[in-house]
Scaffold this active site. Structure first.
Site, PDB file in Angstrom:
ATOM      1  N   GLU B 201       0.845  -1.194   0.000  1.00  0.00           N
ATOM      2  CA  GLU B 201       0.000   0.000   0.000  1.00  0.00           C
ATOM      3  C   GLU B 201       0.879   1.242   0.000  1.00  0.00           C
ATOM      4  O   GLU B 201       1.954   1.250   0.599  1.00  0.00           O
ATOM      5  CB  GLU B 201      -0.825   0.059   1.301  1.00  0.00           C
ATOM      6  CG  GLU B 201      -2.154  -0.624   1.223  1.00  0.00           C
ATOM      7  CD  GLU B 201      -2.928  -0.523   2.533  1.00  0.00           C
ATOM      8  OE1 GLU B 201      -3.923  -1.227   2.624  1.00  0.00           O
ATOM      9  OE2 GLU B 201      -2.547   0.247   3.437  1.00  0.00           O
ATOM     10  N   GLU B 275     -12.562   1.845   9.636  1.00  0.00           N
ATOM     11  CA  GLU B 275     -11.436   2.747   9.884  1.00  0.00           C
ATOM     12  C   GLU B 275     -10.884   3.301   8.570  1.00  0.00           C
ATOM     13  O   GLU B 275     -10.770   2.573   7.577  1.00  0.00           O
ATOM     14  CB  GLU B 275     -10.321   2.010  10.641  1.00  0.00           C
ATOM     15  CG  GLU B 275     -10.742   1.533  12.022  1.00  0.00           C
ATOM     16  CD  GLU B 275      -9.573   1.166  12.910  1.00  0.00           C
ATOM     17  OE1 GLU B 275      -8.504   0.809  12.374  1.00  0.00           O
ATOM     18  OE2 GLU B 275      -9.733   1.237  14.147  1.00  0.00           O
ATOM     19  N   ARG B 293     -16.467  -5.476  16.171  1.00  0.00           N
ATOM     20  CA  ARG B 293     -16.732  -5.578  17.617  1.00  0.00           C
ATOM     21  C   ARG B 293     -17.032  -4.195  18.168  1.00  0.00           C
ATOM     22  O   ARG B 293     -16.884  -3.207  17.461  1.00  0.00           O
ATOM     23  CB  ARG B 293     -15.476  -6.122  18.302  1.00  0.00           C
ATOM     24  CG  ARG B 293     -14.270  -5.260  17.971  1.00  0.00           C
ATOM     25  CD  ARG B 293     -13.017  -5.644  18.699  1.00  0.00           C
ATOM     26  NE  ARG B 293     -11.824  -5.166  18.042  1.00  0.00           N
ATOM     27  CZ  ARG B 293     -11.298  -3.950  18.182  1.00  0.00           C
ATOM     28  NH1 ARG B 293     -11.880  -3.075  18.958  1.00  0.00           N
ATOM     29  NH2 ARG B 293     -10.215  -3.603  17.535  1.00  0.00           N
TER      30      ARG B 293
END
Lengths: 80, 460
Positions: B201, B275, B293
């Site tokens: 990335e 995120e 979660r």
């Protein structure tokens, strides 16, 4: 010959190996020099190297691998 | 099915938080604990408790067989995994369902899919969520990798497909660096995770960490806006806020809409977090990962939206549809959470387990303290160092920081070192006040501004 003790500076879990499938940092009966890494203590998910502050022959580990240890508890005895 | 009883498969402050949510819903709670946790607050608060093993987390809180035996023997309807431990373990989620119980969280399939970083990236792309420029999935050999990095430009990050928590990451500044790191990274990934697969990335410099809270009921999904988590040490968040500061409204709208699109794509059920990295210079944002979660920092979202996320998770798991529509979810004011850890910031964040000799908790409007502490409690050395979370709300970010500073002065945890001085220094820092921070702000700041604010103690 006198007997010296190496004590844990921290409470946590004591490990004799750097990883579960690795060799022990130091075998029973080995000769230890000041500064040798003899084990790891895991405290709150962080790992701290335990280095010998004494030198001598025939180190005998008292603390068990992967078991809880208290601060001040004896990790190993060394004949000096 | 309506849930009448829950097994709490976790410890510490999140176990206390789940018990409070369950009690508010009239649900019976059964708390598991290790031999080191017999005296923890959640054990005292729960209706029943079961010892599941020795102090080592691998033999207690991470032992699926032991947790499942406790759940079945206790006759509960459902299991709440909290965060950490087994919360994102697909095999555990499956074991709960196979035992005829309800897992309070997404399906095992969703956990597996979103837990694989390469697969999650593919799902994000399908849902139209922007991803960091990089390889299309795994790259198996150096020749293919060279072509990919030549296209995206340096610096690049080499990541293990099976990695997590910041592990298995290398940064290459040049092609020469890259050719040296690539085979080493693969060998390390194989040794650490049993999977040598890598992906690449582009590194986004001066990025901010912005994440969107989503709720899904398996049919519909909504977002509860975003959080800013840019203040991190060793990739662990230390201070979190809602909403993100200096985020243009159009960016916020796109960011939140993309998180909902991703949740809908996988028919997400439960509370989750998408995120992102946000590049303030270009105004672009990029998907990083999904946390399947409840998160440590969920209270800042609760403080600004008024939604009880843990109660909502439990209701959804019990078969209810979402209790709120998107147009009913509004952000009011600003909230900041400080993670209070048993670590000494003046001594390199040395862990500091010990006994709580005295405790003074700040109270008042806009102040919440989520914790498992009580005077006399002995904080064990075997687990996470999180002692509690101070969450403060204000009408504006400025008034929130003022209230936070006062609350931090009142908060007193005697008997061990804590990160309270770190948070006091952050709350007084002009760069933090102006919001001029990014994910690589905190570590150099700790070496400079913090040293002036809190000089290291003499070590005897």
């Amino acid at each position: 010959m006198s007997k010296l003790e190496i004590r844990s500076p921290l409470p946590g879990t004591f490990y004799r190996k750097p990883a579960p499938d690795a060799a022990e940092f130091m075998a029973d009966g080995a000769t230890v020099a000041v500064g040798d890494v003899i084990g790891l203590i895991e405290v709150m998910k962080t790992f701290h190297e335990i280095r010998a502050e004494v030198a001598g022959a025939v180190v005998v580990f008292i603390a068990e691998d992967s078991e809880p240890i208290m601060a001040g508890q004896v990790i190993a005895e060394v004949e000096a | 099915m309506t849930i009448r009883s829950i097994l709490i498969a976790n410890r510490g402050e999140i176990a206390v938080r789940i018990i409070r949510a369950a009690k508010a819903l009239g649900i019976r709670t059964v708390q598991v604990y290790s031999a080191a946790d017999r005296d923890m607050l959640a054990v005292k608060m729960a209706d029943a408790s079961v010892e599941i093993g020795p102090p080592s987390a691998a033999k207690s809180y991470l032992n699926i067989a032991a947790v499942m035996k406790a759940a079945v023997d206790a006759g509960v309807d459902a299991v709440h995994p909290g965060y950490g431990f087994l919360s994102e373990n697909a095999a555990f989620a499956q074991a709960v369902v196979d035992a005829g119980l309800i897992f309070i969280g997404p399906s095992a399939d969703a956990i597996r899919l979103l837990g694989d970083k390469v697969e999650a990236r593919k799902v994000a792309k399908t849902a139209g969520v922007p991803t960091v420029p990089g390889s299309d999935g795994r790259i198996e050999d150096l020749d293919a990798a060279r072509a990919v990095v030549a296209g995206i430009g340096f610096p690049v990050m080499i990541k293990a497909a099976a990695g997590g928590g910041g592990r298995g990451i290398r940064i290459a500044e040049t092609m020469e660096d890259f050719e040296r790191h690539f085979p080493q990274a693969s060998a390390e990934a194989l040794a650490a995770f049993g999977d040598g697969g890598l992906y690449v990335e582009k590194v986004i410099t001066r990025a901010r960490h912005v994440e969107v809270q989503v709720l899904g009921d398996g049919v519909d999904a909504v977002h509860c806006f975003e959080r800013e988590c840019s203040l991190q040490r060793r990739r662990q968040k230390v201070w979190e806020e809602a909403p993100a500061f200096r985020l243009p409204d159009a960016v916020r709208a796109n960011l939140c809409a993309s998180a909902v699109a991703l949740a809908r794509e996988v028919k997400y059920r439960g509370a989750g977090t998408v995120e992102y990295l946000y590049d303030e210079a270009s105004g672009e944002f990029y998907f990083i990962e999904v946390n399947t979660r409840i998160q440590v920092e969920h209270p800042v979202t609760e403080m600004v939206t008024g939604i009880d996320l843990v109660q909502e998770m439990i209701r959804i798991a019990g078969g209810a549809r979402l209790s709120v529509r998107q147009d009913e979810i509004k952000v009011q004011g600003h909230a900041i959470e400080c993670r209070i850890n048993a670590e000494d910031p003046a001594r390199g964040f040395l862990p500091a387990p010990g006994t709580i000799e005295a405790l003074t908790i700040p109270e008042g409007e806009g102040i919440r303290f989520d914790t498992m502490l009580y005077a006399g409690y002995q904080v064990p050395p075997f687990y996470d160092s999180l002692l509690g979370k101070l969450i403060v709300w204000g009408e504006t970010r400025e008034s929130c920081i003022v209230r936070l500073s006062r609350a931090l002065q009142t908060l007193e945890i005697k008997g061990l070192a804590t990160t309270i001085p770190l948070h006091q220094a952050l709350a007084a820092d002009p760069a933090v006040a102006s919001g001029d921070v990014h994910t690589r702000f905190l570590e150099p700041w700790l070496d400079t501004a913090f040293q002036t604010a809190v000089p290291p103690k003499e070590v005897a």
